[in-house]
Design a protein around this motif. Sequence first.
Motif, short mmCIF file in Angstrom:
data_model
loop_
_atom_site.label_atom_id
_atom_site.label_comp_id
_atom_site.label_asym_id
_atom_site.label_seq_id
_atom_site.Cartn_x
_atom_site.Cartn_y
_atom_site.Cartn_z
N ARG A 183 -1.75 8.24 15.03
CA ARG A 183 -1.34 6.93 14.52
C ARG A 183 -0.57 7.14 13.24
O ARG A 183 -0.70 8.17 12.57
CB ARG A 183 -2.55 6.04 14.23
CG ARG A 183 -3.29 5.61 15.45
CD ARG A 183 -4.34 4.59 15.07
NE ARG A 183 -5.14 4.22 16.22
CZ ARG A 183 -6.22 3.49 16.15
NH1 ARG A 183 -6.64 3.05 14.99
NH2 ARG A 183 -6.90 3.20 17.23
N GLU A 184 0.19 6.16 12.88
CA GLU A 184 0.96 6.24 11.66
C GLU A 184 0.17 5.63 10.51
O GLU A 184 -0.49 4.61 10.68
CB GLU A 184 2.27 5.46 11.83
CG GLU A 184 3.16 5.52 10.62
CD GLU A 184 4.46 4.76 10.84
OE1 GLU A 184 4.94 4.15 9.87
OE2 GLU A 184 4.97 4.77 11.96
N ILE A 185 0.21 6.28 9.35
CA ILE A 185 -0.39 5.70 8.16
C ILE A 185 0.68 5.65 7.07
O ILE A 185 1.63 6.43 7.08
CB ILE A 185 -1.63 6.47 7.65
CG1 ILE A 185 -1.27 7.88 7.23
CG2 ILE A 185 -2.74 6.47 8.68
CD1 ILE A 185 -2.37 8.59 6.45
N THR A 186 0.52 4.75 6.15
CA THR A 186 1.47 4.60 5.05
C THR A 186 0.75 4.90 3.75
O THR A 186 -0.30 4.34 3.47
CB THR A 186 2.02 3.15 5.02
OG1 THR A 186 2.58 2.85 6.30
CG2 THR A 186 3.08 3.00 3.94
N LEU A 187 1.33 5.82 2.99
CA LEU A 187 0.77 6.21 1.71
C LEU A 187 1.83 6.11 0.64
O LEU A 187 3.03 6.17 0.93
CB LEU A 187 0.25 7.65 1.76
CG LEU A 187 -0.86 7.96 2.76
CD1 LEU A 187 -1.13 9.46 2.77
CD2 LEU A 187 -2.12 7.20 2.42
N GLN A 188 1.40 6.00 -0.60
CA GLN A 188 2.32 6.04 -1.71
C GLN A 188 2.77 7.48 -1.94
O GLN A 188 2.10 8.43 -1.51
CB GLN A 188 1.66 5.48 -2.97
CG GLN A 188 1.32 4.01 -2.87
CD GLN A 188 0.57 3.53 -4.11
OE1 GLN A 188 0.18 4.29 -4.98
NE2 GLN A 188 0.38 2.22 -4.17
N GLN A 189 3.86 7.64 -2.65
CA GLN A 189 4.42 8.98 -2.89
C GLN A 189 3.40 9.89 -3.58
O GLN A 189 3.28 11.07 -3.25
CB GLN A 189 5.71 8.90 -3.71
CG GLN A 189 6.40 10.24 -3.88
CD GLN A 189 6.79 10.88 -2.55
OE1 GLN A 189 7.29 10.21 -1.66
NE2 GLN A 189 6.53 12.17 -2.41
N LYS A 190 2.64 9.34 -4.55
CA LYS A 190 1.67 10.18 -5.26
C LYS A 190 0.61 10.72 -4.31
O LYS A 190 0.11 11.83 -4.49
CB LYS A 190 1.02 9.41 -6.41
CG LYS A 190 0.18 8.22 -5.98
CD LYS A 190 -0.39 7.49 -7.19
CE LYS A 190 -1.18 6.27 -6.74
NZ LYS A 190 -1.72 5.55 -7.88
N HIS A 191 0.26 9.97 -3.25
CA HIS A 191 -0.72 10.44 -2.27
C HIS A 191 -0.13 11.57 -1.42
O HIS A 191 -0.80 12.56 -1.15
CB HIS A 191 -1.18 9.28 -1.39
CG HIS A 191 -1.82 8.18 -2.16
ND1 HIS A 191 -1.43 6.87 -2.05
CD2 HIS A 191 -2.79 8.20 -3.10
CE1 HIS A 191 -2.13 6.12 -2.86
NE2 HIS A 191 -2.98 6.91 -3.52
N TRP A 192 1.13 11.40 -1.00
CA TRP A 192 1.79 12.46 -0.23
C TRP A 192 1.93 13.72 -1.09
O TRP A 192 1.73 14.84 -0.59
CB TRP A 192 3.15 12.01 0.28
CG TRP A 192 3.07 11.05 1.43
CD1 TRP A 192 3.48 9.75 1.44
CD2 TRP A 192 2.51 11.30 2.72
NE1 TRP A 192 3.22 9.17 2.67
CE2 TRP A 192 2.63 10.11 3.48
CE3 TRP A 192 1.93 12.41 3.32
CZ2 TRP A 192 2.20 10.00 4.80
CZ3 TRP A 192 1.49 12.30 4.64
CH2 TRP A 192 1.62 11.11 5.36
#
Length: 183
Positions: free
Chosen positions: A84-93
């Motif tokens: 599944r796709e998840i969306t994270l903020q840049q700091k999380h990536w």
Amino acid sequence: MNTQMTYTAFLDEQCLASGLLVDVATAIQQYANQSNSTVLIFNDQTGKQIDLDVSGSKQDIQQRYAEPEMVKKVGRPKLGVISREITLQQKHWDWLDQQSSSASAVIRKLIDKELNDPNSESNKMLAKQATDRFMSAMLGNMPNYEEATRALYQGNKDVFLDLIRDYPKDIKEYLILKTQNIF
């Protein structure tokens, strides 16, 4: 991680059986045929009521509700992974990129750690909700029900235990067991 679901069956105020679904179904078969009262079965993890078909022989029930046996297969095991796709903020990536494992592996480890911690806030809330569902079904008309529910959500153990002290023995014991990691 304990992912095995357990269930508890009540006949009026008496606990009939607790354990794996197949064991509970087998144990309550005799009561379902002999009693005019309804047997209520609860999923211990969610507090939700379930219905069981306990007709037929003991073998029929075991075939209906037994866990499928694990069959050894040659080759790479199917891991049961769902993409599944998840969306994270840049700091999380950025943080995930610095880890020694893949992002998916790190996220799975974090989730498993949370699932295995009965004292985590999210697991305490899930336990409160499950207890509330059970209480609503079994105690909705009992004295102190609403006050006990408020004490449950407020995390007030002493008030909760005081309010349920006169409840039927099996129900009270079940509530105490279900709330042991909440307070």
